[in-house]
Design a protein around this motif. Structure first.
Motif, PDB file in Angstrom:
ATOM      1  N   PRO A 142       0.789  -1.241   0.000  1.00 15.97           N
ATOM      2  CA  PRO A 142       0.000   0.000   0.000  1.00 15.97           C
ATOM      3  C   PRO A 142       0.821   1.292   0.000  1.00 15.97           C
ATOM      4  CG  PRO A 142       0.174  -0.818   2.225  1.00 15.97           C
ATOM      5  CD  PRO A 142       0.897  -1.820   1.355  1.00 15.97           C
ATOM      6  N   ARG A 143       2.172   1.200  -0.096  1.00 17.26           N
ATOM      7  CA  ARG A 143       2.970   2.416  -0.008  1.00 17.26           C
ATOM      8  C   ARG A 143       3.014   3.194  -1.324  1.00 17.26           C
ATOM      9  NH1 ARG A 143       8.564   1.755   3.156  1.00 17.26           N
ATOM     10  NH2 ARG A 143       8.362   4.023   3.068  1.00 17.26           N
ATOM     11  N   ILE A 181      -3.753   5.859  -6.262  1.00 17.40           N
ATOM     12  CA  ILE A 181      -4.623   6.688  -7.104  1.00 17.40           C
ATOM     13  C   ILE A 181      -5.140   5.881  -8.292  1.00 17.40           C
ATOM     14  CG2 ILE A 181      -4.785   8.808  -8.432  1.00 17.40           C
ATOM     15  CD1 ILE A 181      -4.359   9.176  -5.378  1.00 17.40           C
ATOM     16  N   TYR A 182      -4.270   5.095  -8.900  1.00 19.67           N
ATOM     17  CA  TYR A 182      -4.696   4.250 -10.024  1.00 19.67           C
ATOM     18  C   TYR A 182      -5.803   3.300  -9.581  1.00 19.67           C
ATOM     19  CZ  TYR A 182      -4.532   0.896 -13.872  1.00 19.67           C
ATOM     20  OH  TYR A 182      -4.882   0.080 -14.929  1.00 19.67           O
ATOM     21  N   GLY A 183      -5.627   2.677  -8.416  1.00 19.74           N
ATOM     22  CA  GLY A 183      -6.611   1.721  -7.934  1.00 19.74           C
ATOM     23  C   GLY A 183      -7.955   2.358  -7.647  1.00 19.74           C
ATOM     24  N   GLY A 218     -13.535   2.830  -9.588  1.00 15.94           N
ATOM     25  CA  GLY A 218     -14.363   3.609 -10.497  1.00 15.94           C
ATOM     26  C   GLY A 218     -14.615   5.048 -10.106  1.00 15.94           C
ATOM     27  N   PHE A 219     -13.748   5.607  -9.237  1.00 13.10           N
ATOM     28  CA  PHE A 219     -13.946   7.000  -8.830  1.00 13.10           C
ATOM     29  C   PHE A 219     -13.297   7.933  -9.849  1.00 13.10           C
ATOM     30  CE2 PHE A 219     -15.677   5.651  -4.926  1.00 13.10           C
ATOM     31  CZ  PHE A 219     -16.241   6.763  -4.308  1.00 13.10           C
ATOM     32  N   PRO A 220     -14.013   8.979 -10.267  1.00 13.92           N
ATOM     33  CA  PRO A 220     -13.432   9.943 -11.211  1.00 13.92           C
ATOM     34  C   PRO A 220     -12.413  10.838 -10.507  1.00 13.92           C
ATOM     35  CG  PRO A 220     -15.609  10.672 -10.531  1.00 13.92           C
ATOM     36  CD  PRO A 220     -15.413   9.310  -9.930  1.00 13.92           C
ATOM     37  N   ALA A 277       2.748  15.616  -5.861  1.00 15.85           N
ATOM     38  CA  ALA A 277       2.890  15.825  -7.298  1.00 15.85           C
ATOM     39  C   ALA A 277       2.548  14.554  -8.075  1.00 15.85           C
ATOM     40  CB  ALA A 277       4.306  16.296  -7.632  1.00 15.85           C
ATOM     41  N   ILE A 278       3.008  13.408  -7.589  1.00 13.33           N
ATOM     42  CA  ILE A 278       2.742  12.161  -8.302  1.00 13.33           C
ATOM     43  C   ILE A 278       1.271  11.779  -8.192  1.00 13.33           C
ATOM     44  CG2 ILE A 278       3.126  10.367  -6.553  1.00 13.33           C
ATOM     45  CD1 ILE A 278       4.735  10.462 -10.038  1.00 13.33           C
ATOM     46  N   ALA A 279       0.628  12.175  -7.086  1.00 18.71           N
ATOM     47  CA  ALA A 279      -0.816  11.941  -6.962  1.00 18.71           C
ATOM     48  C   ALA A 279      -1.568  12.746  -8.017  1.00 18.71           C
ATOM     49  CB  ALA A 279      -1.292  12.319  -5.557  1.00 18.71           C
ATOM     50  N   TRP A 280      -1.160  13.991  -8.215  1.00 17.09           N
ATOM     51  CA  TRP A 280      -1.733  14.810  -9.293  1.00 17.09           C
ATOM     52  C   TRP A 280      -1.560  14.102 -10.643  1.00 17.09           C
ATOM     53  CZ3 TRP A 280       0.532  20.358  -8.215  1.00 17.09           C
ATOM     54  CH2 TRP A 280      -0.437  21.123  -7.540  1.00 17.09           C
ATOM     55  N   MET A 281      -0.346  13.683 -10.890  1.00 14.10           N
ATOM     56  CA  MET A 281      -0.013  13.151 -12.213  1.00 14.10           C
ATOM     57  C   MET A 281      -0.720  11.834 -12.514  1.00 14.10           C
ATOM     58  SD  MET A 281       4.036  14.153 -12.343  1.00 14.10           S
ATOM     59  CE  MET A 281       4.285  13.606 -14.031  1.00 14.10           C
ATOM     60  N   HIS A 282      -1.144  11.123 -11.471  1.00 12.38           N
ATOM     61  CA  HIS A 282      -1.852   9.861 -11.685  1.00 12.38           C
ATOM     62  C   HIS A 282      -3.365  10.005 -11.534  1.00 12.38           C
ATOM     63  CE1 HIS A 282       2.148   8.130 -11.663  1.00 12.38           C
ATOM     64  NE2 HIS A 282       1.608   7.037 -12.158  1.00 12.38           N
TER      65      HIS A 282
END
Length: 287
Positions: free
Chosen positions: A68-69, A75-77, A83-85, A105-110
């Motif tokens: 889970p790290r 975010i992909y999951g 199915g969340f937008p 930043a990586i959360a934004w990008m994904h």
């Protein structure tokens, strides 16, 4: 689920905090729970937000990292398995391992549409994601500030120090007293030739913070000349060159300060006093 349904019944659009998501059973609990929320959202027509909370700062941005790290994996999951937008996913990071900014930043990008921030990163333990950091990160990712006035970052820092009494560590990026101040003479020499040589970006334009030079035993003639030009706002014909004899006088005085073992930088007030005594004509240039 019961409390979420009750919130919807009274007209509240819920935001569900998935606390400690970077230590949770992602496919055994997180995704199944998110799927139930998605069903409820579809049935009620009320949007439900998910805030993915890295409560202890365990998240990492590395590609290939295991859940889970894995922030990209989380975010992909949430998007592809639950199915969340994107517009209903936000990231909440902590800085325990110095990863609050990179993880945000990586959360934004994904696909997370927003990240939670605090001014100057202030928060419990090691703090949260600094708002000012994500403003600059946004500009780097998108190539535009989209109308944001980035000079307000400096005003925020001044307010915290002068009005609230909060002490900002001097080397804090973007807001610390010394974040764009160089101490080495060779770097100051580069600044005199072209500011781009040793300044991270146009700090005067974006933060209303001109690049600075701290005067010490390593500053050299170039550092002293740059300090004078920056402090007094000298340009064009008024600009002082490092070969100016007045700069040499000041360097002799500075060298004397360090002969007996001084290690601290020379403050602005000290320099002004020395200029007033040794080269007062420099003060006239500032008029």
């Amino acid at each position: 689920m019961g409390i979420i349904k009750s919130a919807i019944d009274v007209g509240i659009k819920p935001r569900c905090h998935f606390e400690d998501i970077t230590r949770a059973d992602f496919y055994g609990f997180v995704v199944p729970f998110a799927l139930e929320l998605k069903k409820l959202m579809d049935e009620s027509g009320i949007p439900i937000k998910i805030r993915a909370c890295d409560t202890l700062g365990y998240g990492v941005s590395y590609s290939g990292a295991a859940l889970p790290r894995s922030v990209p994996g989380i975010i992909y999951g949430l998007r592809h398995h639950a199915g969340f937008p994107s517009e209903l996913i936000e990231w909440h990071g902590h800085n325990d391992f110095y990863k609050a900014v990179s993880n945000s930043a990586i959360a934004w990008m994904h696909g997370a549409s927003s990240v939670n921030c605090s001014l100057l990163g202030i928060g419990e333990r090691t703090g949260n994601t600094p708002l000012e950091a994500m403003v600059i990160e946004y500009a780097q990712l998108r190539g535009t500030t989209d109308g944001m006035d980035t000079t307000v970052i400096t005003e925020i820092a001044e307010y915290y120090e002068k009005e609230i009494g909060y002490s900002i560590p001097s080397r804090t990026p973007f807001v610390g007293k010394h974040f764009n101040v160089t101490q080495a003479g060779i770097h100051a020499d580069g600044l005199l030739k072209d500011e781009e040589i040793y300044n991270i970006f146009d700090t005067s334009k974006f933060l209303n913070r001109p690049v600075g030079v701290a005067i010490n035993s390593h500053s050299g003639l170039a550092g002293i000349a740059h300090w004078i030009n920056t402090y007094f706002g000298l340009s064009g014909v008024k600009k002082i060159d490092k070969k100016d004899e007045r700069v040499a006088k000041l360097k002799d005085w500075i060298d004397d300060q360090y002969k007996d073992g001084r290690v601290t930088a020379i403050g602005d007030d000290e320099l002004l006093e020395a200029i007033g005594e040794l080269t007062p004509e420099i003060l006239d240039l500032a008029l």
